[in-house]
Scaffold this motif. Structure first.
Motif, PDB file in Angstrom:
ATOM      1  N   GLU A 176      27.666  15.861 -19.256  1.00  0.00           N
ATOM      2  CA  GLU A 176      27.107  15.533 -20.422  1.00  0.00           C
ATOM      3  C   GLU A 176      26.232  14.118 -20.504  1.00  0.00           C
ATOM      4  O   GLU A 176      26.221  13.415 -21.369  1.00  0.00           O
ATOM      5  CB  GLU A 176      28.065  15.600 -21.674  1.00  0.00           C
ATOM      6  CG  GLU A 176      28.960  16.986 -21.746  1.00  0.00           C
ATOM      7  CD  GLU A 176      29.705  16.827 -22.763  1.00  0.00           C
ATOM      8  OE1 GLU A 176      29.971  15.724 -23.480  1.00  0.00           O
ATOM      9  OE2 GLU A 176      30.628  17.857 -23.008  1.00  0.00           O
ATOM     10  N   GLN A 234      28.525  19.672  -3.824  1.00  0.00           N
ATOM     11  CA  GLN A 234      27.968  19.161  -5.031  1.00  0.00           C
ATOM     12  C   GLN A 234      27.155  17.885  -4.678  1.00  0.00           C
ATOM     13  O   GLN A 234      27.752  17.020  -4.234  1.00  0.00           O
ATOM     14  CB  GLN A 234      28.992  19.011  -6.229  1.00  0.00           C
ATOM     15  CG  GLN A 234      28.340  18.533  -7.298  1.00  0.00           C
ATOM     16  CD  GLN A 234      29.364  18.340  -8.436  1.00  0.00           C
ATOM     17  OE1 GLN A 234      30.221  17.455  -8.400  1.00  0.00           O
ATOM     18  NE2 GLN A 234      29.189  19.246  -9.297  1.00  0.00           N
ATOM     19  N   ARG A 270      35.824  17.657 -15.504  1.00  0.00           N
ATOM     20  CA  ARG A 270      34.384  17.910 -14.953  1.00  0.00           C
ATOM     21  C   ARG A 270      34.273  17.071 -13.825  1.00  0.00           C
ATOM     22  O   ARG A 270      33.919  17.582 -12.726  1.00  0.00           O
ATOM     23  CB  ARG A 270      33.500  17.345 -15.981  1.00  0.00           C
ATOM     24  CG  ARG A 270      33.324  18.160 -17.128  1.00  0.00           C
ATOM     25  CD  ARG A 270      31.862  17.483 -17.897  1.00  0.00           C
ATOM     26  NE  ARG A 270      32.187  16.253 -18.380  1.00  0.00           N
ATOM     27  CZ  ARG A 270      32.699  16.211 -19.713  1.00  0.00           C
ATOM     28  NH1 ARG A 270      33.037  16.888 -20.516  1.00  0.00           N
ATOM     29  NH2 ARG A 270      32.685  14.657 -20.015  1.00  0.00           N
ATOM     30  N   TRP A 330      24.487  16.787 -15.912  1.00  0.00           N
ATOM     31  CA  TRP A 330      25.910  17.054 -15.531  1.00  0.00           C
ATOM     32  C   TRP A 330      26.576  15.875 -16.289  1.00  0.00           C
ATOM     33  O   TRP A 330      26.229  14.780 -16.404  1.00  0.00           O
ATOM     34  CB  TRP A 330      25.987  16.785 -13.997  1.00  0.00           C
ATOM     35  CG  TRP A 330      27.135  17.031 -13.479  1.00  0.00           C
ATOM     36  CD1 TRP A 330      28.094  18.081 -13.208  1.00  0.00           C
ATOM     37  CD2 TRP A 330      28.160  15.845 -13.261  1.00  0.00           C
ATOM     38  NE1 TRP A 330      29.249  17.868 -12.507  1.00  0.00           N
ATOM     39  CE2 TRP A 330      29.240  16.380 -12.648  1.00  0.00           C
ATOM     40  CE3 TRP A 330      27.869  14.508 -13.257  1.00  0.00           C
ATOM     41  CZ2 TRP A 330      30.239  15.678 -12.073  1.00  0.00           C
ATOM     42  CZ3 TRP A 330      29.159  13.811 -12.743  1.00  0.00           C
ATOM     43  CH2 TRP A 330      30.117  14.162 -12.027  1.00  0.00           C
ATOM     44  N   ASP A 358      22.510  21.991 -12.719  1.00  0.00           N
ATOM     45  CA  ASP A 358      22.530  21.311 -14.066  1.00  0.00           C
ATOM     46  C   ASP A 358      21.824  20.129 -14.092  1.00  0.00           C
ATOM     47  O   ASP A 358      21.608  19.256 -13.119  1.00  0.00           O
ATOM     48  CB  ASP A 358      24.068  21.066 -14.035  1.00  0.00           C
ATOM     49  CG  ASP A 358      24.392  20.525 -15.865  1.00  0.00           C
ATOM     50  OD1 ASP A 358      23.176  20.444 -16.449  1.00  0.00           O
ATOM     51  OD2 ASP A 358      25.730  20.373 -15.976  1.00  0.00           O
ATOM     52  N   THR A 359      21.147  19.863 -15.135  1.00  0.00           N
ATOM     53  CA  THR A 359      20.203  18.599 -15.313  1.00  0.00           C
ATOM     54  C   THR A 359      20.873  17.409 -16.331  1.00  0.00           C
ATOM     55  O   THR A 359      20.090  16.601 -16.649  1.00  0.00           O
ATOM     56  CB  THR A 359      18.725  18.935 -15.847  1.00  0.00           C
ATOM     57  OG1 THR A 359      18.930  19.690 -17.060  1.00  0.00           O
ATOM     58  CG2 THR A 359      17.951  19.902 -14.874  1.00  0.00           C
TER      59      THR A 359
END
Length: 543
Positions: free
Chosen positions: A506, A476, A423, A504, A501-502
């Motif tokens: 995980e 990003q 990631r 990111w 993504d809220t």
């Protein structure tokens, strides 16, 4: 090496012939010896294979001068011919000084360095003595030779002989000073080599093992002995070469090899393995989980517990915290289900003493996905990141040297076993052509409710990113949003534009905007957070 040969009755009736045969066989076997033929190296241990040539009729083979740290339970003996029968195997450990012909390779190099140091020291003493003599001559310490009888006394010295003597003294002194300086430099270099080679407490340094194998060899054969020894190791290292225009990434696998077993690995077949034979072969099993009624403690235990609770806690306890393929020429790569091995085609020599040898194992061409990442609230800079595809085989974690467009970008860490790598990717340093500007954070509070019993706090953030590249980039932007861990604290967040993504990586509250930013274009990002809680609540905030 010691060998025993069976002799027929005909030989026993001719003692001179038997003695000649024994001497000949012993001499031939001693010349061949038990050399190290192959080594399989793991992180922290190695399997060493020795080969010894046996004559027909041999009944015993002796492998001496082996490391004292070998694992006797790992001994394996095999012959190249099926007719050879192997019997019992005995292991004996003794002092190296008492074992004949078992001087360690490290000690032999130390002795050679001592001889060189002695020779250089003698040369320095001789040059210093010559310098003292020249000083004595220059200062008139040596009287001139007396004049012959009847010769007329000299009334004065001419300038020519004095100039010639002065020039000779100057040249001789200069030549000797240069030689002295060079000798002292050689002495310092030898002393540094000796200091680097000296490793007190090396495993098996003062003791050796001897393995005696009883066997029956009706014909000449090769006997192979393998054993495990702890200490030698190889550590992975990587080199990543990125082409930022095409996204092509060349990932090179390197190995740093070192061993200090007490014996040189000279011209051996070396195989590196990612296996871990020193680790446990079985994982833990679950323990029973039972529930029962807790019995009432006796009065003495209750009183003691109260005394302990009343005592002041030690400072250490009070401050304790809890923390939440393409292989290069000469290397054959085998990706197994549980380990990856690299067999070096050329024979390799690894000296004892901790000297590290760097080997190039493999080179993997990859197609990376490039993006420019920024976290404006922590660092108003943009960084070039390469997201890697999944790698086949076993890749132990290790340092990676990062190169971008042929230039060294810095050091990172490659850990394919960590899911975060896929990631986060590998960062190749700052991208100076992407500019990030951050507006000051705005924060204000207001009372809420009919009786002003509540507090509403608003936090506003905004950023701007400009792309000065002549091409589009994948951008990003990362930021952290407040996350409530108490039902009495309510959080409402608004973003412009909507993030991709809220959570990111995980992580709840880690916001990620991902979009393509055209050449010469700019993009605006903003976040607005509202926190509502009771006025009498003591808010604990961690950033």
């Amino acid at each position: 090496m010691k060998f025993a040969l069976r002799l027929s009755p005909a030989y026993t009736r001719a003692p001179w012939l038997a003695g000649a045969l024994l001497a000949s066989a012993a001499g031939a076997c001693a010349a061949q010896g038990a050399r190290i033929s192959a080594v399989t190296l793991y992180p922290g241990s190695a399997t060493v294979e020795r080969v010894q040539s046996l004559a027909a009729g041999s009944t015993q083979a002796v492998f001496d001068c082996l490391p004292a740290g070998l694992d006797a339970r790992s001994l394996q003996v095999a012959a190249d011919t099926a007719a050879t029968v192997v019997g019992d195997i005995r292991v004996r450990e003794s002092e190296r000084a008492l074992a004949s012909g078992c001087a360690s390779a490290q000690q032999a190099r130390l002795d050679a360095l001592d001889e060189q140091l002695a020779a250089v020291g003698a040369e320095i003493d001789a040059l210093q003595l010559a310098q003292t003599y020249l000083h004595t001559v220059a200062n008139g310490g040596i009287a001139p030779a007396p004049a012959p009888a009847g010769a007329a006394p000299k009334t004065g010295a001419t300038a020519a002989p004095i100039a010639a003597t002065s020039t000779t003294l100057q040249r001789t002194a200069l030549d000797q000073l240069v030689q002295l300086h060079r000798a002292q430099q050689r002495q310092q270099a030898l002393q540094l080599q000796r200091k680097a080679l000296e490793q007190p407490g090396a495993p098996g340094g003062d003791r050796v093992s001897t393995v005696t194998v009883t066997l029956a060899a009706p014909q000449a054969t090769q006997l192979r002995l393998s054993y495990q020894v702890r200490g030698p190791s190889w550590s992975p290292s990587y080199r990543a070469l990125l082409d930022s225009d095409s996204g092509r990434l060349q990932l090179q696998r390197l190995a740093l090899v070192a061993q200090n077993t007490g014996e040189d690995w000279q011209d051996v077949q070396l195989t590196l393995s990612t296996g871990q034979p020193l680790r446990a072969t079985q994982g833990p099993l679950p323990r029973p989980w039972t529930l029962d009624e807790r019995p009432e403690p006796p009065p003495e235990a209750v009183a003691k517990r109260a005394m302990v609770a009343a005592a002041p806690a030690p400072m250490a306890m009070a401050m304790r915290e809890t923390a939440a393929d393409d292989a290069p020429p000469g290397v054959q790569q085998d990706m197994g289900a549980l380990a990856t091995t690299f067999r070096i085609s050329q024979r390799v020599s690894v000296p004892v003493g901790g000297e590290r040898l760097t080997l190039t194992l493999a080179s993997e061409p990859l197609q990376a996905q490039l993006l420019v990442r920024t976290t404006p609230m922590l660092d108003a800079s943009a960084y070039l990141v390469a997201q890697l595809p999944q790698l086949e085989g076993v890749w132990p974690a290790g340092p990676v040297a990062l190169y971008r467009d042929g230039a060294y970008a810095g050091q990172g860490r490659l850990d394919p076993g960590n899911a975060a790598l896929w990631r986060q990717g590998l960062s190749f340093g700052r991208d100076e052509r992407v500019q990030v500007s951050t507006a000051p954070e705005r924060s204000f509070s207001a009372a809420t409710g009919l009786t002003d019993s509540g507090v509403e706090r608003t936090i506003e953030r905004s950023w701007r990113v400009d792309n000065h590249h002549a091409r589009a980039v994948q951008l990003q932007v990362l930021d952290a949003a407040p996350v409530s861990r108490n039902a009495k604290i309510r959080v409402q967040s608004q973003y412009e534009p909507a993030p991709a993504d809220t959570a990111w990586n995980e992580r709840a509250g880690t916001i990620a905007w991902t979009q393509e930013l055209a050449a010469g274009a700019s993009a605006q990002f903003s976040a607005r957070h509202q926190l509502r809680y009771a006025r009498d609540l003591m808010l604990q905030e961690q950033r």
